[in-house]
Motif scaffolding. Structure first.
Motif, PDB file in Angstrom:
ATOM      1  N   TYR A 191     -21.193 -24.759 -67.232  1.00  0.00           N
ATOM      2  CA  TYR A 191     -20.087 -23.826 -66.987  1.00  0.00           C
ATOM      3  C   TYR A 191     -20.164 -23.256 -65.580  1.00  0.00           C
ATOM      4  O   TYR A 191     -19.133 -23.124 -64.894  1.00  0.00           O
ATOM      5  N   CYS A 192     -21.365 -22.894 -65.131  1.00  0.00           N
ATOM      6  CA  CYS A 192     -21.525 -22.356 -63.778  1.00  0.00           C
ATOM      7  C   CYS A 192     -21.119 -23.374 -62.722  1.00  0.00           C
ATOM      8  O   CYS A 192     -20.502 -23.024 -61.707  1.00  0.00           O
ATOM      9  N   ALA A 193     -21.466 -24.654 -62.950  1.00  0.00           N
ATOM     10  CA  ALA A 193     -21.053 -25.703 -62.012  1.00  0.00           C
ATOM     11  C   ALA A 193     -19.535 -25.811 -61.972  1.00  0.00           C
ATOM     12  O   ALA A 193     -18.931 -25.983 -60.897  1.00  0.00           O
ATOM     13  N   TYR A 194     -18.890 -25.690 -63.141  1.00  0.00           N
ATOM     14  CA  TYR A 194     -17.429 -25.760 -63.192  1.00  0.00           C
ATOM     15  C   TYR A 194     -16.798 -24.564 -62.473  1.00  0.00           C
ATOM     16  O   TYR A 194     -15.831 -24.731 -61.723  1.00  0.00           O
ATOM     17  N   VAL A 195     -17.331 -23.358 -62.710  1.00  0.00           N
ATOM     18  CA  VAL A 195     -16.780 -22.171 -62.048  1.00  0.00           C
ATOM     19  C   VAL A 195     -16.963 -22.266 -60.540  1.00  0.00           C
ATOM     20  O   VAL A 195     -16.079 -21.875 -59.760  1.00  0.00           O
ATOM     21  N   CYS A 196     -18.112 -22.811 -60.111  1.00  0.00           N
ATOM     22  CA  CYS A 196     -18.330 -23.010 -58.671  1.00  0.00           C
ATOM     23  C   CYS A 196     -17.282 -23.965 -58.104  1.00  0.00           C
ATOM     24  O   CYS A 196     -16.751 -23.743 -57.002  1.00  0.00           O
ATOM     25  N   TYR A 197     -16.962 -25.009 -58.854  1.00  0.00           N
ATOM     26  CA  TYR A 197     -15.916 -25.946 -58.412  1.00  0.00           C
ATOM     27  C   TYR A 197     -14.562 -25.255 -58.284  1.00  0.00           C
ATOM     28  O   TYR A 197     -13.845 -25.450 -57.288  1.00  0.00           O
ATOM     29  N   THR A 198     -14.188 -24.444 -59.288  1.00  0.00           N
ATOM     30  CA  THR A 198     -12.895 -23.759 -59.215  1.00  0.00           C
ATOM     31  C   THR A 198     -12.842 -22.804 -58.029  1.00  0.00           C
ATOM     32  O   THR A 198     -11.794 -22.632 -57.411  1.00  0.00           O
ATOM     33  N   GLY A 199     -13.998 -22.183 -57.716  1.00  0.00           N
ATOM     34  CA  GLY A 199     -14.030 -21.304 -56.552  1.00  0.00           C
ATOM     35  C   GLY A 199     -13.857 -22.066 -55.249  1.00  0.00           C
ATOM     36  O   GLY A 199     -13.054 -21.689 -54.392  1.00  0.00           O
ATOM     37  N   LEU A 200     -14.590 -23.162 -55.101  1.00  0.00           N
ATOM     38  CA  LEU A 200     -14.497 -23.947 -53.872  1.00  0.00           C
ATOM     39  C   LEU A 200     -13.125 -24.607 -53.729  1.00  0.00           C
ATOM     40  O   LEU A 200     -12.595 -24.724 -52.617  1.00  0.00           O
ATOM     41  N   SER A 201     -12.536 -25.026 -54.845  1.00  0.00           N
ATOM     42  CA  SER A 201     -11.214 -25.659 -54.772  1.00  0.00           C
ATOM     43  C   SER A 201     -10.117 -24.650 -54.453  1.00  0.00           C
ATOM     44  O   SER A 201      -9.001 -25.045 -54.102  1.00  0.00           O
ATOM     45  N   SER A 202     -10.425 -23.345 -54.569  1.00  0.00           N
ATOM     46  CA  SER A 202      -9.458 -22.309 -54.216  1.00  0.00           C
ATOM     47  C   SER A 202      -9.478 -21.967 -52.731  1.00  0.00           C
ATOM     48  O   SER A 202      -8.690 -21.139 -52.275  1.00  0.00           O
ATOM     49  N   GLU A 203     -10.377 -22.591 -51.981  1.00  0.00           N
ATOM     50  CA  GLU A 203     -10.423 -22.328 -50.544  1.00  0.00           C
ATOM     51  C   GLU A 203      -9.118 -22.783 -49.894  1.00  0.00           C
ATOM     52  O   GLU A 203      -8.466 -23.715 -50.376  1.00  0.00           O
ATOM     53  N   PRO A 204      -8.714 -22.130 -48.809  1.00  0.00           N
ATOM     54  CA  PRO A 204      -7.461 -22.510 -48.137  1.00  0.00           C
ATOM     55  C   PRO A 204      -7.405 -23.996 -47.826  1.00  0.00           C
ATOM     56  O   PRO A 204      -8.428 -24.613 -47.497  1.00  0.00           O
ATOM     57  N   TRP A 236     -13.948 -15.752 -53.928  1.00  0.00           N
ATOM     58  CA  TRP A 236     -15.011 -14.790 -54.207  1.00  0.00           C
ATOM     59  C   TRP A 236     -14.965 -14.284 -55.639  1.00  0.00           C
ATOM     60  O   TRP A 236     -16.017 -13.987 -56.232  1.00  0.00           O
ATOM     61  N   VAL A 237     -13.781 -14.187 -56.220  1.00  0.00           N
ATOM     62  CA  VAL A 237     -13.696 -13.791 -57.630  1.00  0.00           C
ATOM     63  C   VAL A 237     -14.382 -14.839 -58.505  1.00  0.00           C
ATOM     64  O   VAL A 237     -15.149 -14.510 -59.426  1.00  0.00           O
ATOM     65  N   ARG A 238     -14.136 -16.114 -58.234  1.00  0.00           N
ATOM     66  CA  ARG A 238     -14.756 -17.194 -59.008  1.00  0.00           C
ATOM     67  C   ARG A 238     -16.274 -17.201 -58.830  1.00  0.00           C
ATOM     68  O   ARG A 238     -17.025 -17.318 -59.804  1.00  0.00           O
ATOM     69  N   ILE A 239     -16.717 -17.099 -57.598  1.00  0.00           N
ATOM     70  CA  ILE A 239     -18.154 -17.155 -57.340  1.00  0.00           C
ATOM     71  C   ILE A 239     -18.862 -15.955 -57.973  1.00  0.00           C
ATOM     72  O   ILE A 239     -19.935 -16.094 -58.580  1.00  0.00           O
ATOM     73  N   MET A 268     -27.194 -22.304 -54.754  1.00  0.00           N
ATOM     74  CA  MET A 268     -27.396 -21.240 -55.731  1.00  0.00           C
ATOM     75  C   MET A 268     -27.079 -21.736 -57.143  1.00  0.00           C
ATOM     76  O   MET A 268     -27.784 -21.395 -58.107  1.00  0.00           O
ATOM     77  N   THR A 269     -26.031 -22.550 -57.268  1.00  0.00           N
ATOM     78  CA  THR A 269     -25.666 -23.082 -58.589  1.00  0.00           C
ATOM     79  C   THR A 269     -26.779 -23.960 -59.148  1.00  0.00           C
ATOM     80  O   THR A 269     -27.128 -23.873 -60.341  1.00  0.00           O
ATOM     81  N   ILE A 270     -27.368 -24.805 -58.299  1.00  0.00           N
ATOM     82  CA  ILE A 270     -28.454 -25.684 -58.753  1.00  0.00           C
ATOM     83  C   ILE A 270     -29.701 -24.870 -59.098  1.00  0.00           C
ATOM     84  O   ILE A 270     -30.378 -25.119 -60.108  1.00  0.00           O
ATOM     85  N   ILE A 271     -30.019 -23.866 -58.266  1.00  0.00           N
ATOM     86  CA  ILE A 271     -31.191 -23.010 -58.540  1.00  0.00           C
ATOM     87  C   ILE A 271     -31.011 -22.272 -59.868  1.00  0.00           C
ATOM     88  O   ILE A 271     -31.951 -22.159 -60.670  1.00  0.00           O
ATOM     89  N   LEU A 272     -29.815 -21.770 -60.110  1.00  0.00           N
ATOM     90  CA  LEU A 272     -29.546 -21.071 -61.362  1.00  0.00           C
ATOM     91  C   LEU A 272     -29.728 -21.999 -62.562  1.00  0.00           C
ATOM     92  O   LEU A 272     -30.285 -21.591 -63.593  1.00  0.00           O
ATOM     93  N   ALA A 273     -29.274 -23.245 -62.439  1.00  0.00           N
ATOM     94  CA  ALA A 273     -29.408 -24.194 -63.548  1.00  0.00           C
ATOM     95  C   ALA A 273     -30.877 -24.441 -63.878  1.00  0.00           C
ATOM     96  O   ALA A 273     -31.269 -24.466 -65.052  1.00  0.00           O
ATOM     97  N   PHE A 274     -31.713 -24.630 -62.840  1.00  0.00           N
ATOM     98  CA  PHE A 274     -33.147 -24.800 -63.062  1.00  0.00           C
ATOM     99  C   PHE A 274     -33.752 -23.540 -63.677  1.00  0.00           C
ATOM    100  O   PHE A 274     -34.582 -23.613 -64.589  1.00  0.00           O
TER     101      PHE A 274
END
Length: 411
Positions: free
Chosen positions: A247-260, A382-385, A217-223
């Motif tokens: 910025y969206c790629a960075y926010v996606c990273y912060t969301g994924l890095s928040s996973e347990p 989910w808040v980040r995403i 989704m992040t890549i599709i949004l960038a295109f």
């Protein structure tokens, strides 16, 4: 011992007095940032060490089955509530200030010793409130934190469009080339970073469909940003599209890095069994700097919610001619000089940031699998995403809104 305590108290009071007296009218915003930063540090310290004290407070310790995480959340929320009330009261006082000769301007720039005493008193009083009040504040803080993230996104959109307009207005070939170079660099960075995220959060041999969905989704949004911005009817620019993509790629990273940390698809952190003190300190400092920058950038903006009489929001005439100032003329005009930013909005942003920081330090008031970690858990993910998707939606709307509503003016 009592003599030593008296000396410590006197030194502390003297330090607070010297710091407060050193804050001038020009550095008032820095003073509020410092006060807010201290509140975050106090929240973190009490989060780690206040449990033994809170257990002895009967109106807080109402059950024998309360966990350590619950006491940590109570400490964070109570400090946050005191901080929120302080800035919210100031925001209410500052409503409608348009000129610097308004008597309420004093409360914004002066009286720092009194304000520090009020701020400290409010935070202390919060620890005497019943748990029911704090629970309600915890629920309300989720919405306040969401509003803060929304303002953060609006500031980013405003900054990228202003950046693009300032370079285009120079009407010089070298600035057009600079726009193209920065835009391409941001897009390359966004796609390269997304590729690394595939490696980190989609380990081989694991079924990580959710992470793949987020990344695709992040890549599709960038295109999509680039295609929509360059459409002839939109008449957009590639620079804002590339910056928002990054910025969206960075926010996606912060969301994924928040996973347990024990989640098999979190390949970046699932092997870290021990969290070092340096990692915690670095994470806290990053959080503090991020919140402070966002609050200061938004609260000081002259383009977003500017007071009606400000130079940016008002006319194009100079406030006072230079020769009139030198000759002493125009005294009334000087006294009625407009404020340069909205004081009310400035304090409102810090009030919302207080709620946001509380959510970060308490794991969005949800039970975390590791109470020593900051901003980790599925709620944070989910808040980040959702923040990424809202950013994308607002940016696309800023491009297509003039086409859908041609009779309205968009700035």
């Amino acid at each position: 011992m009592s003599c030593l305590a008296s000396c410590c108290v006197s030194l502390t009071c003297g330090l607070c007095t010297s710091v407060a007296s050193g804050i001038t009218k020009r550095s008032a915003r820095i003073g509020y940032c410092g006060l807010f930063g201290v509140s975050l540090i106090v929240s973190w310290i009490l989060r780690e060490f206040a449990q033994p004290v809170l257990k002895h407070l009967s109106w807080i310790n109402t059950s024998d089955n309360l966990s350590k995480e619950w006491y940590q959340m109570q400490a964070v929320l109570r400090v946050s509530l005191g901080n929120f009330l302080f800035f919210a009261i100031l925001a209410v006082i500052m409503i409608g200030i348009k000129y610097q000769n308004d008597k309420r301007d004093f409360f914004h720039h002066e009286g720092w010793i009194v304000k520090i005493v009020i701020w400290t008193t409010l935070i202390i009083l919060m620890f005497f409130l019943p748990n029911a009040v704090i629970s309600v504040y915890g629920v309300v803080s989720k919405f306040g934190a969401g509003l803060f993230l929304l303002v953060q996104v609006l500031m980013l959109l405003d900054a990228t469009h202003s950046w693009n307009d300032s370079w285009v207005a120079k009407d010089d070939q070298k600035w057009y080339i600079a726009l193209l170079v920065v835009s391409i660099s941001c897009y390359i960075g966004a796609f390269t970073f997304s590729g690394l995220l595939f490696i980190w959060f989609n380990p081989s041999g694991q079924d990580c469909g959710l992470n793949v969905f987020f990344l695709v989704m992040t890549i599709i949004l960038a295109f999509s940003f680039g295609i929509i911005a360059l459409h002839p009817k939109v008449n957009g620019s590639l620079l804002p599209a590339s910056v928002i993509s990054m910025y969206c790629a960075y926010v996606c990273y912060t969301g994924l890095s928040s996973e347990p940390r024990d989640y098999v698809c979190n390949g970046l952190h699932n092997k870290s069994k021990v969290v070092s003190t340096s990692t915690l300190i670095l994470g806290m400092l990053t959080t503090v700097l991020s919140v402070l920058y966002s609050a200061l950038r938004a609260g000081s903006s002259t383009t977003f919610l500017s007071p009606p009489s400000s130079p940016r929001a008002g006319g194009k005439k100079p406030l006072l001619e230079g020769d009139e100032l030198e000759s002493g003329k125009g005294k009334n005009e000087t006294e009625n000089k407009p404020v340069t930013y909205s004081y009310m909005f400035f304090h409102l942003i810090f009030a919302l940031a207080s709620m946001y920081s509380a959510m970060l330090l308490s794991g969005w008031t949800s039970d975390s699998e590791n109470p020593q970690l900051i901003d980790v858990g599925w709620t944070s993910v989910w808040v980040r995403i959702c923040t990424e998707w809202v950013t994308a939606g607002l940016y696309v709307w800023s491009l297509i809104a003039p086409l859908i509503l041609p009779d309205r003016e968009f700035y």
